[in-house]
Design an enzyme around this catalytic site. Structure first.
Site, mmCIF file in Angstrom:
data_model
loop_
_atom_site.group_PDB
_atom_site.id
_atom_site.type_symbol
_atom_site.label_atom_id
_atom_site.label_comp_id
_atom_site.label_asym_id
_atom_site.label_seq_id
_atom_site.Cartn_x
_atom_site.Cartn_y
_atom_site.Cartn_z
ATOM 1 N N HIS A 124 0.855 -1.188 0.000
ATOM 2 C CA HIS A 124 0.000 0.000 0.000
ATOM 3 C C HIS A 124 0.892 1.239 0.000
ATOM 4 O O HIS A 124 1.902 1.286 0.708
ATOM 5 C CB HIS A 124 -0.911 0.005 1.225
ATOM 6 N N GLU A 126 0.630 4.143 1.323
ATOM 7 C CA GLU A 126 0.829 4.757 2.639
ATOM 8 C C GLU A 126 1.902 4.011 3.423
ATOM 9 O O GLU A 126 2.752 4.624 4.081
ATOM 10 C CB GLU A 126 -0.475 4.783 3.441
ATOM 11 N N THR A 167 -3.107 4.145 8.750
ATOM 12 C CA THR A 167 -4.266 4.883 9.264
ATOM 13 C C THR A 167 -5.613 4.294 8.859
ATOM 14 O O THR A 167 -6.640 4.688 9.407
ATOM 15 C CB THR A 167 -4.230 6.349 8.782
ATOM 16 N N SER A 226 -8.147 0.998 0.693
ATOM 17 C CA SER A 226 -7.991 0.175 1.892
ATOM 18 C C SER A 226 -9.177 0.333 2.831
ATOM 19 O O SER A 226 -9.765 -0.655 3.289
ATOM 20 C CB SER A 226 -6.693 0.555 2.615
#
Length: 316
Positions: A124, A126, A167, A226
């Site tokens: 991902h 992030e 997050t 996500s």
């Protein structure tokens, strides 16, 4: 057929800010504007911005000298940031401030020489950006996704160890991983304030309330989102038929045939127009007026960079 709407749903403050940064940059500077990675993970949003002149790239080398470059809401590694600095580029950072908070936690651990463990999904953007904040060769940065990963993990020094999280994770799954970390490494230190953002937590709480009443749950969001995936998974775990859809066209009539109550929610990167379209399609299939459920009120706003704080209506 009753239609229930989760509350809250859809755009969060970080997504609003990121989209505004691209929109304002296009209004002020004109096309093209280069954006590293999709600014948010939503096909409708990305296609709309692309039509207006945004060019989405993955490598800084794809950006010509003198261009405007925007980092996506997911954040970037220090290596990417430094590469951009070395070029003749005007850079705006659309990284969500709550992602930046996690970046700062990792950077502090790196400076102190503490090893860090990130709970997140491999691949991902992030996660890649957050992992890329750690630079101390004397320490170490590790990624885990599950309790099994934790039990297999070996670190250099269990006495100086901290953890952070992506997050947009499942609150329940993350709690299980944190429990495993605390058992495996009793002296591990976590963040003072939860890294899973308010919007992720609120939307999972809302879909839980929705799934308690609805037989079928439709989650508006793209496959690479996500937080949207986590919403669908949560409803499925509650024993409901849940489907992740990009828009109303994805709805299959058999999903709601003879269903008395269908619930609709949206991931944090999905605009409300898509929810409206889904409701309209459900009404064509026999649904009544959409009823919003009560939920947690959100009033958080993240400002765009001062250079882009302009009323785009004033820009020709």
């Amino acid at each position: 057929m009753q239609i229930l709407l989760a509350n809250p749903r859809g755009f969060c403050a970080g997504v609003d800010r990121a989209i505004s940064i691209v929109e304002n940059a296009l209004a002020i500077y004109g096309a093209p504007i280069y954006v590293r990675h999709e600014v948010v993970h939503n096909r409708y949003v990305v296609d709309s911005l692309r039509e207006r002149g945004a060019i989405f790239i993955e490598q800084i080398s794809e950006v010509p000298d003198g261009a405007i470059l925007i980092f996506s809401a997911h954040g970037v590694s220090q290596a990417v940031r430094n590469e951009a600095k070395s070029r003749d580029l005007t850079v705006f950072d659309a990284t969500c401030p709550l992602v930046t908070k996690v970046h700062m936690e990792v950077a502090r651990a790196s400076r102190r020489g503490e090893e860090s463990i990130l709970i997140g999904h491999a691949g991902h953007p992030e996660v890649e950006g957050t992992m890329g904040q750690y630079s101390n060769p004397e320490g170490g940065m590790y990624l885990v996704e599950s309790p099994d990963d934790v039990w297999k993990l070996t670190v250099k020094n269990e006495e100086k160890l901290s953890f952070m999280t992506q997050t947009t994770l499942s609150v329940d799954d993350t709690s299980d991983v944190i429990d495993a970390l605390r058992k495996r490494f009793p002296k591990i230190v976590g963040p003072r304030k939860d890294d899973i953002c308010y919007a992720t937590t609120n939307r999972q709480e809302a879909v839980r309330a929705l799934a308690e009443q609805a037989e079928v749950v439709l989650v508006v969001g793209s496959k690479n989102s996500s937080n949207s995936n986590r919403l669908a998974e949560l409803a499925q775990r509650m024993g409901k038929h849940a489907f992740l859809i990009d828009d109303a066209k994805d709805i299959q009539e058999e999903w709601v045939k003879e269903v008395k109550c269908v619930g609709v929610t949206a991931g944090a990167s999905a605009p409300d127009i898509l929810v409206q379209n889904v409701v309209a399609r459900l009404q064509q299939l026999g649904g009544g007026e959409a009823i919003p459920l009560e939920g947690r009120e959100e009033n958080i706003v993240f400002e765009v960079p001062k250079e882009l704080r302009v009323d785009i209506r004033e820009v020709d």
